[in-house]
Design a protein around this motif. Structure first.
Motif, PDB file in Angstrom:
ATOM      1  N   SER A   1       0.412  -1.117  -0.154  1.00  0.00           N
ATOM      2  CA  SER A   1       0.176   0.067  -0.073  1.00  0.00           C
ATOM      3  C   SER A   1       1.303   1.057  -0.298  1.00  0.00           C
ATOM      4  N   GLY A   2       0.851   2.145  -1.034  1.00  0.00           N
ATOM      5  CA  GLY A   2       1.737   3.142  -1.203  1.00  0.00           C
ATOM      6  C   GLY A   2       1.064   4.603  -0.036  1.00  0.00           C
ATOM      7  N   GLY A   3      -0.089   4.576   0.706  1.00  0.00           N
ATOM      8  CA  GLY A   3      -0.001   5.270   2.251  1.00  0.00           C
ATOM      9  C   GLY A   3       0.230   6.496   1.543  1.00  0.00           C
ATOM     10  N   PHE A   4      -0.386   7.507   3.031  1.00  0.00           N
ATOM     11  CA  PHE A   4      -0.262   8.438   2.629  1.00  0.00           C
ATOM     12  C   PHE A   4      -0.119   9.140   3.888  1.00  0.00           C
ATOM     13  N   SER A   5       0.006  10.116   4.364  1.00  0.00           N
ATOM     14  CA  SER A   5       0.730  11.152   5.794  1.00  0.00           C
ATOM     15  C   SER A   5      -0.561  10.377   6.921  1.00  0.00           C
TER      16      SER A   5
ATOM     17  N   ASP B   1       5.694  12.727   5.260  1.00  0.00           N
ATOM     18  CA  ASP B   1       5.657  11.174   4.295  1.00  0.00           C
ATOM     19  C   ASP B   1       4.449  10.570   4.229  1.00  0.00           C
ATOM     20  N   LYS B   2       4.452   9.865   2.796  1.00  0.00           N
ATOM     21  CA  LYS B   2       3.520   9.001   2.809  1.00  0.00           C
ATOM     22  C   LYS B   2       4.013   7.681   3.874  1.00  0.00           C
ATOM     23  N   ASP B   3       2.891   7.069   4.818  1.00  0.00           N
ATOM     24  CA  ASP B   3       3.124   5.972   5.387  1.00  0.00           C
ATOM     25  C   ASP B   3       3.224   5.439   4.504  1.00  0.00           C
ATOM     26  N   ASN B   4       3.173   3.994   3.981  1.00  0.00           N
ATOM     27  CA  ASN B   4       2.970   3.305   3.589  1.00  0.00           C
ATOM     28  C   ASN B   4       2.831   2.270   4.369  1.00  0.00           C
TER      29      ASN B   4
ATOM     30  N   ARG C   1       4.845   1.890   8.055  1.00  0.00           N
ATOM     31  CA  ARG C   1       5.706   3.740   8.203  1.00  0.00           C
ATOM     32  C   ARG C   1       5.255   4.570   9.294  1.00  0.00           C
TER      33      ARG C   1
ATOM     34  N   ASP D   1       4.033   8.373  11.366  1.00  0.00           N
ATOM     35  CA  ASP D   1       4.947   9.440  11.829  1.00  0.00           C
ATOM     36  C   ASP D   1       4.912  10.036  13.111  1.00  0.00           C
TER      37      ASP D   1
ATOM     38  N   ASP E   1      11.893   8.800  10.458  1.00  0.00           N
ATOM     39  CA  ASP E   1      11.461   8.271   9.530  1.00  0.00           C
ATOM     40  C   ASP E   1      11.067   6.468  10.294  1.00  0.00           C
TER      41      ASP E   1
END
Length: 332
Positions: A23-27, A41-44, A76, A78, A84
């Protein structure tokens, strides 16, 4: 993406499955959140898994089998404005069992299993926690003229280790359980009782009872109540920055009322439930440290639907629930 293959004959069966998810994810955090940990950053998330099972039937009432499962994934999140932050979890499970019909009324199941779990985090809250669980279960079912009786014993050994020194690194749980299910005309009754001797949290007794009544061929009414005990995991107790060695076990009492509608190829269920939990284990922001809520109440309504339409099985459910801190009357 998921795929598998199954092969076998009347005596032996083999099944192998594998899956992959990316999954590419999003913040995952709002830019206006008050704790200063927003990171754009994107949280994949990524996960891969594998499972296999082997079953051999020695006769119509004797079989043995092996099961294996492994999954490896990371997420990932925040945890800080410039770090990271990644949590990775690996789980491996292996079990073997033998199931035999000893007499016309007595069936026995013996199962052994081992599970290994490792959680590691890098970034703002670095840490590693590994756990291992070994389990042996012996269950016996007895079919009689007045219903089915179940009885058995279980042994569970849990171990943990990590970068920090733990107050407890191992606990052993010896358990005994018994159950009964009977059907008398339109009436169905069920009861169970379980005893656990936990080396870390002492002796615990839990149980449940249920009753159902077939009002018509279409409508069935049911009710149940029970008690439960849930010990905090080693993750709740000892994981760096999050664990709290003072966390106590959860104890709960619950009941539910429901109605089932059997409409041929369609089945509809409506259930109202209420659960009162003492020392509910939750995570407290902003550090998300584990702690106990003195008493919580969770009540709600669940709707379920299942049907066979044009050769397809279709199912869905909808749950509305209201979790509340019973002391402050605030929603959890």
């Amino acid at each position: 993406m998921h795929g598998g293959v199954t092969a076998g004959n009347d005596h032996t069966g083999l099944s192998v499955n594998a899956g992959y998810l990316d999954s590419g994810g999003f913040s995952a955090a709002n830019a206006d959140e008050p704790f200063g940990s927003f990171n754009p950053d994107k949280d994949n998330h990524r996960n891969r898994n594998f499972s296999a099972s082997l079953v051999h039937r020695f006769g119509p009432d004797q079989e043995a089998g092996l099961n294996a499962y492994y999954t490896d994934g990371f997420t990932r999140f925040d945890g800080g404005p410039s770090t990271d932050d990644i949590t990775r979890q690996r789980i491996g499970v292996f079990s073997a069992y033998t199931k035999n019909k000893i007499t016309d009324v007595w069936s026995s199941l013996l199962k052994i299993g081992v599970a290994q779990d490792q959680v590691s985090t890098v970034g703002s809250f670095p840490g590693v926690l590994s756990s291992r669980q070994s389990q042996v279960t012996w269950q016996n079912d007895f079919q009689t003229n007045v219903g089915t009786f179940i009885g058995g014993i279980e042994y569970l050994r849990q171990q943990a280790r990590g970068h920090n020194d733990f107050e407890e690194t191992e606990r052993n749980i010896w358990s005994g359980f018994a159950g009964y299910t009977g059907e008398f005309g339109r009436h169905i009754v069920q009861a169970s009782l379980r005893y656990d001797n936990n080396s870390q949290f002492g002796d615990q007794v839990t149980g449940s009872a249920g009753y159902a009544f077939r009002l018509t061929d279409v409508v069935r009414l049911r009710a149940s109540l029970g008690t439960a005990f849930h010990a905090p995991t080693f993750y709740d107790l000892y994981f760096p920055f999050i664990g709290n060695p003072d966390v106590k076990p959860e104890r709960s009492r619950s009941w539910e009322l429901g109605t089932d509608f059997n409409l041929g190829a369609q089945r509809i269920g409506v259930t109202y439930f209420e659960n009162r939990i003492r020392d509910l284990i939750v995570l407290r922001p902003p550090t998300f440290t584990a702690f106990n809520v003195d008493e919580a109440r969770i009540r709600g309504l669940e709707l379920s639907y299942r049907a066979e339409i044009a050769g397809f099985d279709v199912a869905g459910n909808l749950t509305w629930q209201d979790p509340e801190n019973s002391d402050t009357h605030k929603q959890l």
